[in-house]
Structures are given as structure tokens and as C-alpha cells.
Design an enzyme around this catalytic site. Structure first.
Site, PDB file in Angstrom:
ATOM      1  CE  LYS A 198      26.560  49.693  37.831  1.00  0.00           C
ATOM      2  NZ  LYS A 198      25.285  48.962  37.618  1.00  0.00           N
ATOM      3  CE1 TYR A 232      29.234  50.695  35.572  1.00  0.00           C
ATOM      4  CE2 TYR A 232      31.208  50.597  36.947  1.00  0.00           C
ATOM      5  CZ  TYR A 232      30.106  49.977  36.374  1.00  0.00           C
ATOM      6  OH  TYR A 232      29.880  48.639  36.605  1.00  0.00           O
TER       7      TYR A 232
END
Length: 272
Positions: free
Chosen positions: A169, A165
Site C-alpha cells: 500500500k 500489506y
């Protein structure tokens, strides 16, 4: 008269949570919406809610990671509204593990939904946006369009258990900065909003084991109340954020007031 009267906004993951709140905010300003969700029911409910208040909206249901989704998403906007003015890449979820326990499937699934899907959507939108921008330039009209990508404090600071993640991101921020340079000539403002702890179905406090189904996988959601308390104690504003607050930051980048802002990332974290 709304600030976005006649504008066409496409928002992924807008059947519930932050995306839905954003859709309502943009609709209240006069935007026409293309609503997306993985599931038909929340997407159609959001469309119905917008229409009940006199707005215009259509649904484009399905996974943003599907190979044909980007073209279908853009085509839905063109078939129904004949244009594109705002794109918000909001859809996503988490699938956490420390690196030694993370599988290739986990890694690729999270990069696909958070980074590859926005790339494909923006690539598919280019011919439409480019043609409109060239026409407006020939008419000596300056018309701004908006792209808002969603990142996370994990993409800025990192977070244990979220190598997939956090990497995705962080990549979103790089995508934003580069596209702001490529599309500036087309009068497109490309910005990024990085969320901290925002209350959604993924982060709701719970003392029970809860899961949601994402593309056939049962994924754990929710956090223990002690984690919420610990965050609230170290957050300057004293609590996690609400969905409408997160959506409000995105909405700012969709408004005419942001016409001379591009390539920026704003952190929405209550000061944490």
C-alpha cells in the site's frame, strides 16, 4: 443528467463491498461500468442491479493477478464501450503474519494483488488513453480522465502483522505520485484514497473463526468485537467507516470537480 454521463469506468473488485458501492454511485451519475470480481456470481449480480435501474454495465470476471487479466480488462471496456475514462484499482485482501512467520508466498501474493496488478492494468490502458488524449489535443479539446488507486492507513503509518500489506500500500502511493507526473500531459488525474477501518466482509466483527477462499487458499477474516470497541474509542468519529462512505471518497476523485487535483492521497479514517 449525471456528472459522468457517457463516461466509461473500470473498477476492480466491484462485485461486493466498497467496490460495488462505488459502482452504484458512479452508475447513478451516468457512468457505464466494467465490473470485476474474482467470482462470477457477485460480478453478474452487480451488473444486473445496475441494468435494473437503467444503467449500462458488463462483467470481467477473474483474478487481477492473472498474467492476462490487464489486457482482458481493457479489451472488455473497448469491445463494449469503445473508451476508457475512469480506472479504479480497488481489488485486494489481506494475509497477515508477523515478519518472522511470513512466507514468501504470503509476501508475493499481497504485493501481486495490491501493487503489481494496478501497474499492469495502467500499463495496458496507456495506448488507449494516449491515443484518445492526442486526438482531443489536436481538436483543441481538454478532456480529463481519472485514475484512483486504493491504499490504506497501513501504507502510511504501518501496522503490526502487515509487512506485506503495508509495503504494497505504500508502493501504491508511490505509483500514484509518479503516474500523476507521467500522465499529466494526457490530462489524467491520478489520485489515491487510503482507507482506515472500513466495515467489509474482511473486517466484520465476529466471535467465531471465519475464512474466505481466495485462489484456492482459505484465509482468515473478521475481527473480535473488542478490537472494534477499542478502535471506536480512539477514533474521533467514534466508529469504523461504512462501505458507502469509503466509496464516496473515491467517487469524489472521479468527478469533474477534481479536474485540477492530481498526485494526492486522501486518508479516509474517521480522523484516526
Amino acid at each position: 443528467m449525471g456528472k459522468l454521463d457517457g463516461k466509461v469506468a473500470l473498477i476492480t473488485g466491484s462485485g461486493r463491498g466498497i467496490g460495488q458501492s462505488l459502482a452504484f454511485q458512479l452508475a447513478n451519475e451516468g457512468a457505464r461500468l466494467v465490473i470485476n470480481d474474482l467470482d462470477a456470481e457477485p460480478a453478474n449480480e452487480t451488473v444486473a442491479a445496475i441494468k435494473s435501474k437503467g444503467g449500462e454495465a458488463v462483467a470481467c470476471v477473474g483474478s487481477v493477478t492473472a498474467p492476462d487479466f490487464a489486457d482482458r480488462f481493457i479489451r472488455t471496456a473497448m469491445d463494449n464501450f469503445r473508451g476508457i475514462d475512469i480506472i479504479v484499482n480497488n481489488a485486494g485482501y489481506t494475509w497477515d503474519a508477523v515478519i518472522q512467520k511470513m512466507t514468501d508466498e504470503q509476501w508475493h501474493a499481497i504485493l501481486d494483488v495490491h501493487l503489481t496488478a494496478p501497474f499492469r492494468i495502467l500499463r495496458a490502458a496507456y495506448p488507449v488513453i494516449s491515443a484518445a488524449a492526442k486526438k482531443e489535443a489536436a481538436e483543441n479539446r481538454e478532456v480529463f480522465r481519472k485514475v484512483v488507486n486504493i491504499s490504506s492507513s497501513s501504507g502510511i503509518n504501518g501496522n503490526p502483522g502487515q509487512t506485506n500489506y503495508s509495503a504494497a500500500k505504500a508502493g501504491v502511493i508511490g505509483l500514484t505520485k509518479t503516474l500523476s507526473k507521467e500522465w499529466g500531459r494526457l490530462k489524467v488525474n491520478v489520485n489515491c484514497v487510503a482507507f482506515g477501518w472500513i466495515e467489509t466482509r474482511l473486517t466484520e466483527p465476529t466471535t467465531e473463526a471465519k475464512t474466505i477462499e481466495i485462489e484456492g487458499r482459505q484465509l482468515a477474516v473478521g475481527v473480535g468485537p473488542h478490537a472494534v470497541q477499542a478502535f471506536s474509542q480512539r477514533c474521533p468519529l467514534g466508529r469504523p467507516g461504512h462501505a458507502h462512505e469509503a466509496a464516496g471518497a473515491v467517487a469524489m476523485y472521479c468527478m469533474p470537480e477534481s479536474d485540477y487535483i492530481s498526485g494526492q492521497t486522501i486518508l479516509v479514517s474517521g480522523g484516526a
